[in-house]
Write an enzyme that holds these catalytic residues in place. Structure first.
Site, PDB file in Angstrom:
ATOM      1  N   THR A 211      30.261 101.910  94.196  1.00 21.73           N
ATOM      2  CA  THR A 211      29.145 102.218  95.083  1.00 21.73           C
ATOM      3  C   THR A 211      29.349 103.458  95.936  1.00 21.73           C
ATOM      4  O   THR A 211      30.419 103.643  96.510  1.00 21.73           O
ATOM      5  CB  THR A 211      29.024 101.040  96.081  1.00 21.73           C
ATOM      6  OG1 THR A 211      29.115  99.843  95.377  1.00 21.73           O
ATOM      7  CG2 THR A 211      27.778 101.132  96.906  1.00 21.73           C
TER       8      THR A 211
ATOM      9  N   ARG B 182      22.021  89.671  88.486  1.00 22.82           N
ATOM     10  CA  ARG B 182      22.944  89.675  89.626  1.00 22.82           C
ATOM     11  C   ARG B 182      22.661  90.873  90.550  1.00 22.82           C
ATOM     12  O   ARG B 182      22.466  91.989  90.111  1.00 22.82           O
ATOM     13  CB  ARG B 182      24.378  89.738  89.109  1.00 22.82           C
ATOM     14  CG  ARG B 182      25.458  89.776  90.204  1.00 22.82           C
ATOM     15  CD  ARG B 182      25.900  91.177  90.533  1.00 22.82           C
ATOM     16  NE  ARG B 182      27.065  91.189  91.426  1.00 22.82           N
ATOM     17  CZ  ARG B 182      27.480  92.270  92.078  1.00 22.82           C
ATOM     18  NH1 ARG B 182      26.848  93.409  91.950  1.00 22.82           N
ATOM     19  NH2 ARG B 182      28.541  92.221  92.866  1.00 22.82           N
ATOM     20  N   VAL B 183      22.671  90.602  91.842  1.00 23.22           N
ATOM     21  CA  VAL B 183      22.553  91.660  92.854  1.00 23.22           C
ATOM     22  C   VAL B 183      23.723  91.504  93.814  1.00 23.22           C
ATOM     23  O   VAL B 183      24.061  90.387  94.207  1.00 23.22           O
ATOM     24  CB  VAL B 183      21.203  91.542  93.615  1.00 23.22           C
ATOM     25  CG1 VAL B 183      21.163  92.490  94.796  1.00 23.22           C
ATOM     26  CG2 VAL B 183      20.037  91.825  92.671  1.00 23.22           C
TER      27      VAL B 183
ATOM     28  N   ASP C  61      25.987  93.370  97.289  1.00 19.67           N
ATOM     29  CA  ASP C  61      25.761  93.624  98.716  1.00 19.67           C
ATOM     30  C   ASP C  61      24.982  94.913  98.985  1.00 19.67           C
ATOM     31  O   ASP C  61      24.336  95.059 100.017  1.00 19.67           O
ATOM     32  CB  ASP C  61      27.107  93.730  99.434  1.00 19.67           C
ATOM     33  CG  ASP C  61      27.958  94.872  98.874  1.00 19.67           C
ATOM     34  OD1 ASP C  61      28.047  95.003  97.632  1.00 19.67           O
ATOM     35  OD2 ASP C  61      28.514  95.659  99.667  1.00 19.67           O
TER      36      ASP C  61
ATOM     37  N   GLY D 199      32.904  97.741  97.113  1.00 17.70           N
ATOM     38  CA  GLY D 199      33.800  96.671  96.692  1.00 17.70           C
ATOM     39  C   GLY D 199      33.029  95.520  96.079  1.00 17.70           C
ATOM     40  O   GLY D 199      31.837  95.652  95.770  1.00 17.70           O
TER      41      GLY D 199
ATOM     42  N   GLY E  73      30.718  92.887  95.748  1.00 19.68           N
ATOM     43  CA  GLY E  73      29.586  92.562  96.606  1.00 19.68           C
ATOM     44  C   GLY E  73      29.521  91.120  97.066  1.00 19.68           C
ATOM     45  O   GLY E  73      29.132  90.850  98.206  1.00 19.68           O
TER      46      GLY E  73
HETATM   47  N1  GLY Z   1      29.401  96.799  95.994  1.00 22.11           N
HETATM   48  C1  GLY Z   1      28.638  96.893  94.836  1.00 22.11           C
HETATM   49  C2  GLY Z   1      28.353  95.608  94.199  1.00 22.11           C
HETATM   50  O1  GLY Z   1      29.105  94.671  94.296  1.00 22.11           O
HETATM   51  O2  GLY Z   1      27.338  95.519  93.534  1.00 22.11           O
END
Ligand code: GLY
Length: 336
Positions: A196, A224-225, A227, A248, A250
């Site tokens: 990210t 899936r989503v 953070d 990191g 999420g």
């Molecule tokens: N930090 C990005 C994710 O886990 O999607």
């Protein structure tokens, strides 16, 4: 300064009566007094702007953000333009349409942006759109909503002038083919690699904004989503206090509402690096049931243009552009 003036001054900074009575504002107060002692005008302090962003892609992203400011842009323009550059390169395995796909072979994108006014916009599970951060900005500025998802987000992007782009990078295609051989679901990411891009910007008026954009975890479950597009987890901005973003795994950040926590810790007087350290410790505690290894790293700035970072493991870094210099800084970390 009389007690009453001090209270009114601190309340203008957004520091609560409770924080005052608990004595939690002493560090913020000290820094403000120090700035006052130096007798620097706001114009002098913020004139070069500030851009901080995760990982080494943050160096060109920061350049783009500062350029946006020098061309007359504000903190939101900086935050959008900075990460938009990285999305547009189509070379990154974790940002933009070149990102590694999910388990079903589709690349799905998440992004958000937050303005000094407190307004925010976010898109999740967006497919075939090159610039999710710009769509997130449009959600913020052109709709009454904060978040649009999937098909609806794509429909909105197309209505507002984006084009569908059916792009896959050679690296992503190759990595997916290799992954299919075993199809193992191993959400261990980014111990010493970048993912990210999260960015925080402060313009020449001292106003703060932030953005975050990602293709998320490689070979994630479809739908899936993480953070990154979630206001308060992957990004938070309070123009009276500061802002935070991160990188990191999420799921571990979602459980801890980390960006909001970091801003609240700074509101109560913590330096950005202290606040990031506390947030990593909180992630550690909340995720203590986890058996898989993972990395998280946070960056933050406060209203005075101070910045800092902290990560779980060694290897996390961030780029900071301030006073005409754009440098990569290694983060301190928890697990030595
Ligand atoms: N930090 C990005 C994710 O886990 O999607």
């Amino acid at each position: 300064m009389t007690q009453q003036n001090r209270r009114s001054f601190l309340s203008k900074l957004g520091l609560s009566a409770a924080a005052l009575s608990l004595g939690l504002i002493s560090k913020a107060e000290d820094r403000q007094f120090a700035a006052t002692r130096k007798r620097k005008s706001k114009k002098e302090i913020f004139k070069g702007g500030l851009a901080v962003s995760t990982w080494n892609a943050g160096i060109p992203a920061n350049e783009a953000a500062i350029k946006a400011m020098l061309n007359g842009g504000n903190a939101v323009d900086m935050a959008e333009q900075g990460v938009r550059l990285i999305e547009g390169e189509l070379t990154h395995s974790t940002v933009g349409l070149s990102g590694f796909p999910d388990r079903d072979g589709f690349t799905t994108l998440d992004a958000c942006i937050m303005a000094p006014s407190g307004r925010a916009g976010s898109v999740c599970f967006l497919e075939k759109i090159k610039h999710p951060v710009t769509v997130a900005r449009w959600v913020m500025e052109r709709t009454p909503h904060v978040m649009l998802v999937g098909e609806g987000a794509q429909k909105f992007a197309l209505e507002q002038g984006m084009e569908l782009l059916d792009f896959k990078s050679e690296d992503a295609v190759k990595a997916y083919k290799e992954w299919l051989i075993k199809s193992e679901y191993k959400p261990v990411i980014n111990i010493e690699n970048h993912d990210t891009i999260g960015m925080i910007t402060q313009d020449s008026k001292g106003d703060i904004a932030g953005s975050c954009t990602t293709s998320g975890l490689a070979f994630k479950m479809r739908g899936r989503v993480g953070d990154s597009p979630i206001i308060g987890s992957g990004l938070y901005v309070d123009n009276l206090v500061g802002a935070a973003t991160g990188s990191g795994l999420g799921e571990t950040v979602l459980r801890a509402c980390s960006a909001f926590l970091i801003v609240e810790l700074m509101r109560n007087g913590a330096h950005p690096s202290e606040a990031c350290e506390e947030a990593v410790k909180r992630v550690e505690k909340i995720n203590s049931f986890m058996t898989d290894d993972f990395q998280v790293g946070f960056i933050a700035i406060n209203k005075y243009g101070e910045h800092g970072a902290f990560s779980r493991y060694r290897g996390f870094n961030y780029a900071a552009h301030q006073n005409g210099k754009n440098i990569l800084i290694d983060s301190e970390y928890l697990l030595k």
